[in-house]
Design a protein around this motif. Structure first.
Motif, short mmCIF file in Angstrom:
data_model
loop_
_atom_site.label_atom_id
_atom_site.label_comp_id
_atom_site.label_asym_id
_atom_site.label_seq_id
_atom_site.Cartn_x
_atom_site.Cartn_y
_atom_site.Cartn_z
N ASP A 45 50.83 2.54 32.51
CA ASP A 45 50.00 1.85 33.49
C ASP A 45 49.13 0.77 32.85
O ASP A 45 48.06 0.43 33.37
N ALA A 46 49.58 0.20 31.74
CA ALA A 46 48.77 -0.75 30.98
C ALA A 46 48.22 -1.88 31.83
O ALA A 46 47.02 -2.19 31.80
N ALA A 47 49.09 -2.53 32.60
CA ALA A 47 48.65 -3.68 33.39
C ALA A 47 47.63 -3.27 34.44
O ALA A 47 46.66 -3.98 34.71
N GLU A 48 47.84 -2.09 35.05
CA GLU A 48 46.91 -1.62 36.08
C GLU A 48 45.53 -1.31 35.51
O GLU A 48 44.50 -1.58 36.14
N VAL A 49 45.50 -0.75 34.29
CA VAL A 49 44.22 -0.46 33.65
C VAL A 49 43.45 -1.75 33.38
O VAL A 49 42.26 -1.87 33.72
N VAL A 50 44.12 -2.73 32.79
CA VAL A 50 43.45 -4.00 32.48
C VAL A 50 42.93 -4.66 33.77
O VAL A 50 41.81 -5.18 33.82
N ALA A 51 43.75 -4.61 34.82
CA ALA A 51 43.36 -5.24 36.08
C ALA A 51 42.20 -4.52 36.76
O ALA A 51 41.41 -5.13 37.48
N GLY A 52 42.09 -3.20 36.53
CA GLY A 52 41.11 -2.41 37.26
C GLY A 52 39.73 -2.34 36.66
O GLY A 52 38.77 -1.93 37.33
N VAL A 53 39.58 -2.73 35.40
CA VAL A 53 38.29 -2.62 34.72
C VAL A 53 37.30 -3.62 35.31
O VAL A 53 37.64 -4.76 35.62
#
Length: 322
Positions: free
Chosen positions: A71-79
């Motif tokens: 979920d790398a992209a989702e983590v970066v987008a959600g911070v």
């Protein structure tokens, strides 16, 4: 001058250091149960609220190799980017670099093992192959305006080969510098670092690759992670990586246990007169919250014991008889 500041001056410690939180990536990568994306994001947000400003947020690696980080992209987008934080991510190859650039990370980290055998276990490549691949990663990052940092795993010893020659460390740092990578993290992948090794390697890098900025990343496998930080401080190092609660361990190295705990590191630094800009109480509360997320006790100690001068009521414990 207070006692702690006097201690820092006595040993020549830097006045202030930067702590890079690696819990979201290195801390979680080997966890067998998937940690919810929302919890990964909340981990970063809570620690940012405590004053941490630099995070190794995730890795754009194959989901087959490290399912936990799919979920790398989702983590970066959600911070929450409302605070002045910096998100770095590991990228093992050009494909990962493209994905990281698209996600909008602040920096990419390439990583190479000092030993040939661990590099093959870790990324299934020879060291020479890894270095050659980094040239394309750097080109992709440069085009996107993103800085690249370099990490050297097994910098203090290899679980397969044993001793790692200091020359291997400086050679890799030189290869990084030739690519324009001047931030180098020495990784203690299986907790094999000792204070003499820390001093030796820091001195060698300063001598052989003076343009490089050095960061240190210790595991607490043999119980002396913070002792090694002390040795690094004496060498003037100002960047240290740690993981909330002491989470972590390399899945490709036998016996690798957790990183030094962020809350323990902050406690030690403050008691040694070194500033961090981090709220020690808030970070211990974040560690306690993380234990709830993981559903188990974590290795960090400061969150369990509390501040040094925490007191208790006399009737909180039994009085000895006899």
């Amino acid at each position: 001058m207070n006692r702690n500041a006097a201690y820092a001056r006595r040993y020549g410690f830097p006045q202030r250091v930067r702590i890079v939180e690696v819990g979201p990536r290195d801390g979680l990568q080997a966890e067998p149960e998937f940690v919810a994306t929302s919890d990964k994001i909340a981990m970063i947000d809570r620690l940012a609220a405590a004053g941490i400003r630099e995070f190794e947020a995730t890795s754009f690696v194959s989901p087959r190799a490290v399912p936990q980080l799919r979920d790398a992209a989702e983590v970066v987008a959600g911070v929450d980017r409302g605070r002045p934080i910096r998100l770095t991510t590991l990228v093992p190859n050009p494909r990962g670099a493209v994905a990281a650039a698209e996600a909008g990370v602040d920096a990419m980290v390439v990583f190479l093992s000092a030993s040939e055998s661990h590099n093959r276990k870790n990324v299934n490549r020879a060291r020479a192959e890894s270095l050659e691949g980094f040239r394309e990663v750097v080109a992709i990052a440069r085009e996107a305006g993103i800085k690249v940092q370099g990490a050297i795993a097994t910098s203090f010893g290899c679980p397969f080969e044993g001793e790692v020659d200091v020359g291997a460390i400086t050679d890799i740092a030189k290869a990084y510098a030739q690519m324009g990578i001047t931030h180098v993290t020495l990784g203690d992948t299986t907790g094999m670092a000792t204070p003499p090794l820390v001093a030796e390697r820091c001195k060698a890098l300063r001598r052989e690759v003076p343009e490089s900025e050095i960061a240190l990343h210790f595991h607490n496998t043999r119980g002396i992670g913070l002792v090694n930080v002390h040795a690094g401080l004496a060498e003037g190092i100002t960047i240290f990586e740690s993981s909330i609660g002491g989470l972590g361990g390399c899945p490709f190295a036998p016996g690798a246990t957790g990183n030094i705990a962020t809350e323990d590191l902050v406690y030690m630094l403050h008691e040694c007169g070194v500033e961090t800009g981090i709220d020690a109480i808030a970070v211990t509360e974040a560690a306690a919250w993380m234990e709830g997320v993981m559903g188990r006790k974590l290795p960090g100690q400061a969150a369990k014991a509390g501040p040094r001068l925490k007191t208790s009521a006399l009737d909180a414990v039994a009085t000895a008889c006899g």
